[in-house]
Design a protein around this motif. Structure first.
Motif, short mmCIF file in Angstrom:
data_model
loop_
_atom_site.label_atom_id
_atom_site.label_comp_id
_atom_site.label_asym_id
_atom_site.label_seq_id
_atom_site.Cartn_x
_atom_site.Cartn_y
_atom_site.Cartn_z
N ASP A 9 72.86 6.18 -9.31
CA ASP A 9 73.55 4.91 -9.12
C ASP A 9 74.65 4.79 -10.16
O ASP A 9 74.40 4.53 -11.33
N SER A 10 75.89 5.01 -9.74
CA SER A 10 77.03 4.97 -10.66
C SER A 10 77.53 3.55 -10.90
O SER A 10 78.39 3.34 -11.75
N LEU A 29 79.65 10.02 -9.08
CA LEU A 29 80.40 8.77 -9.18
C LEU A 29 80.53 8.08 -7.82
O LEU A 29 80.52 6.85 -7.72
N ALA A 30 80.66 8.89 -6.76
CA ALA A 30 80.84 8.34 -5.41
C ALA A 30 79.51 8.01 -4.74
O ALA A 30 79.50 7.54 -3.61
N ASN A 31 78.38 8.26 -5.45
CA ASN A 31 77.05 8.01 -4.90
C ASN A 31 76.81 8.79 -3.60
O ASN A 31 76.24 8.28 -2.64
N ILE A 32 77.26 10.03 -3.59
CA ILE A 32 77.10 10.90 -2.42
C ILE A 32 75.79 11.68 -2.54
O ILE A 32 75.48 12.24 -3.59
N ASP A 73 76.20 17.31 -12.99
CA ASP A 73 76.80 15.99 -13.11
C ASP A 73 76.88 15.63 -14.59
O ASP A 73 75.86 15.39 -15.25
N LEU A 74 78.09 15.57 -15.11
CA LEU A 74 78.28 15.33 -16.54
C LEU A 74 77.83 13.95 -16.98
O LEU A 74 77.56 13.73 -18.16
N LEU A 75 77.77 13.00 -16.05
CA LEU A 75 77.44 11.62 -16.39
C LEU A 75 75.99 11.27 -16.07
O LEU A 75 75.59 10.11 -16.20
#
Length: 664
Positions: free
Chosen positions: A277-278, A568-571, A581-583
């Motif tokens: 969940d971004s 980021l796009a929640n794909i 995923d760096l985040l």
């Protein structure tokens, strides 16, 4: 004029070559039709495969063109002329017979290879010779070898008889062609055969990767012929992996990557339904800008006093900026490969994009299922066979390249980056569905062109040589080209801000690679001495409406770009590569793999150190690499051993993934 009168005016050598050409083209087309009929599956119709057949004729014409050029050039020598010399007759009848023999054998083995592996014959088949006893036993037990050999022998004798028949008929014709006309026919035919060999009118020749522009592996294989597929893969024969080593390092890599269901026997690296969940509730558009030679130490974000990229620096202060991002290797083709596939290009021969055995790759871009997909390049994607990588692996890709724009061509790399950005913005502004787009720049590259139309707005600078050398540049031309890149960024973002898609778009900027140079005044000395300047690039995720600004000092790699964008796009996406995923907070500390193809070194950056060694040999080095802290202490052997294992683990795993990351 009667037909025979016209034929009399064509030299006998030319008549013979043309008749042979038509015969071999007809045979190769019939063989392609036979392969299509035998191997097609489902509801594939001939009309759907027509483009593959047309392209296949062009590939066949390449082989026939080479064959014809050899006869034309050497057969025109009086001493070995097939119709003026008894010795020449024997030489060229033997040559045409040899060509027929090679053609028949290649096509037979090609058919069997296709039936066994659903691939055209390629150079990897030579590995069967390493275990000749086992391979021959398998062939004997699988195929009707006697009947196949008998068919080969009969076909060879038939082809030789046909070639001889053509020769005898032409030899009976009278040669009454004036010298001037013979010269005319020689030059005309030379140009025709040379064009057939090159394959197209344009800057780049016809390549194997053009077959994969159809987006269908079956259609691509139908278009190719065994000559093209075998010769194109011959130099890549050594591109393989050591399964035992991959299994040895599997536990380490599976833990680092967060593999869902570890399986060291089957080497499962899949992470399925990866999602986080971004905080973004929309379906954001994605624009990825691959920036040519975007060296970190030459940029303003690290305090270069030449202030080369002030606009991009301002963007970095408004987005998520990773200041410790590294590319796995030097070179644009390798950079595009790592970005699109998530795998470092660890091939030692040419590049992965040029290797037909590696053209089938899964890309997270395809997991953006409801998104339109775009790729913009100012020049031609024939370069480095990038077209094959893109069109074969990205479904329903809208590819824009040289010839698709209204802007004029500026230099060998196509239209200017500024015009590329503006042309891309026009297309993206018209989209009503979510999209993911890649824009690949090229101006920050020799010959360092700057479009004359921009000189009223962009001002060149002319600084003393010692100043530009001190801060990483070799000339004012290079410095101004780098500044022109920043000018292009400004024009793009300014135009995008006026477009309807801007507020719901994440712009991602990453360098394709850096440039080696002196960065001693800005980074630890080891960066210059060990070439880290060639791999250190900016990585920025910019979206004022969707992302909060932060500068992160965590390590990042070019291969991490697509997993991070998908996060980021929640794909929901499937990841089978080395990218992460760096985040994502629940992850192991990052590391960045680097391969120096020029010096044949591999290495890894982790924590404060950069480790490097040669794949074979005992020479290794471990140096301080953290530009945020002063060097403290000397690394001991245990630290060096841990870095050695990490380096080998990533290298061996990447070699495996390059050949085992087929699209789903």
């Amino acid at each position: 004029m009667p037909y025979f009168a016209i034929m009399l005016r064509i030299p006998r050598l030319i008549k013979w070559i043309f008749i042979l050409d038509l015969f071999f083209l007809l045979i190769m087309t019939l063989l392609r039709l036979g392969a299509w009929s035998f191997f097609k599956t489902g509801q594939v119709t001939f009309n759907e495969s027509t483009p593959a057949f047309i392209l296949g004729i062009r590939y066949d014409a390449r082989i026939v063109g080479v064959f014809s050029l050899l006869i034309l050039l050497f057969g025109s020598i009086p001493a070995i002329h097939p119709f003026h010399s008894a010795g020449g007759k024997k030489i060229w009848l033997f040559f045409t017979g040899l060509f027929s023999c090679i053609l028949i054998i290649l096509y037979v083995f090609d058919f069997l290879h296709f039936r066994y592996l659903s691939q055209r014959l390629n150079a990897s088949a030579l590995t069967y010779l390493e275990d000749a006893k086992i391979s021959s036993a398998m062939v004997w037990q699988t195929y009707p070898v006697i009947r196949i050999l008998l068919g080969i022998v009969i076909s060879i004798f038939f082809f030789i008889w046909i070639n001889g028949s053509f020769y005898r008929k032409i030899a009976r014709c009278r040669e009454i062609t004036p010298k001037a006309r013979r010269v005319f026919w020689f030059i005309t035919c030379f140009l025709i055969f040379a064009l057939a060999t090159f394959g197209r009118i344009g800057q780049y020749p016809l390549r194997w990767s053009d077959a994969f522009s159809t987006g269908s592996d079956f259609e691509a294989n139908i278009a190719l012929n065994p000559f093209q597929s075998f010769l194109s893969t011959l130099s890549f024969r050594s591109s393989t992996f050591d399964k035992m080593k991959v299994q040895q390092y599997y536990p380490l890599m599976a833990d680092y990557l967060g593999v869902d269901k570890p399986d060291p026997l089957n080497l499962n690296f899949e992470r399925s339904n990866v999602k986080r969940d971004s905080g973004i509730t929309t379906k954001p558009n994605i624009v990825i800008v691959i920036c040519e030679s975007f060296s970190a130490y030459k940029s303003s974000m690290w305090g270069n006093p030449l202030n080369t990229t002030p606009f991009f620096d301002s963007l970095c202060k408004q987005g998520i900026f990773f200041d410790k991002c590294f590319t796995p290797h030097f070179g644009t083709a390798r950079g595009v490969w790592a970005t699109v596939t998530g795998i470092p290009d660890v091939t030692t021969v040419k590049t992965a994009s040029r290797n037909p055995a590696m053209v089938d790759q899964h890309s997270i871009i395809n997991d953006f299922t409801s998104y339109e997909k775009f790729y913009f390049l100012g020049g031609s994607t024939s370069w480095a066979n990038i077209r094959g990588l893109l069109t074969n692996n990205i479904k329903n890709l809208h590819l824009y390249e040289e010839g698709a724009y209204n802007a004029p061509k500026m230099d060998v790399w196509g239209i200017s980056d500024k015009n590329l950005f503006l042309e891309a913005n026009k297309v993206l502004s018209q989209q009503r569905s979510p999209f993911i787009a890649v824009i690949q720049t090229a101006d920050n590259h020799r010959p360092y062109s700057i479009s004359p139309e921009d000189l009223h707005e962009f001002s060149r600078v002319n600084l003393p040589t010692d100043s530009i050398n001190k801060y990483g540049f070799e000339s004012n031309d290079e410095l101004n080209a780098f500044r022109y890149t920043d000018f292009g960024f400004r024009k793009f973002i300014t135009a995008a801000r006026q477009s309807p898609y801007f507020d719901n778009t994440i712009f991602v900027f990453v360098g394709d690679h850096g440039i080696n140079g002196n960065a001693a005044d800005m980074f630890p000395r080891s960066w210059t001495d060990n070439g880290l300047t060639s791999y250190h690039v900016p990585l920025l995720f910019y979206s004022p409406k969707l992302l909060s600004a932060v500068r992160l000092h965590e390590l990042a790699s070019q291969v991490d770009l697509l997993p991070t964008v998908a996060g980021l796009a929640n794909i929901n996406y499937t990841n089978t590569t080395l990218g992460r995923d760096l985040l994502q907070k629940e992850k192991k500390p990052a590391m960045a793999f680097i391969m120096d193809h020029n010096n044949n070194n591999i290495g890894v950056i982790k924590g404060n150190y950069f480790y490097t060694r040669q794949p074979s040999g005992n020479k290794e080095d471990l140096v301080w690499a953290d530009f945020l802290q002063k060097e403290s202490g000397i690394a001991n052997d245990s630290i060096k051993g841990a870095y050695r294992e990490l380096t080998s683990a990533i290298f061996e795993t990447a070699r495996y993934m390059l050949l085992n990351n087929n699209k789903k």
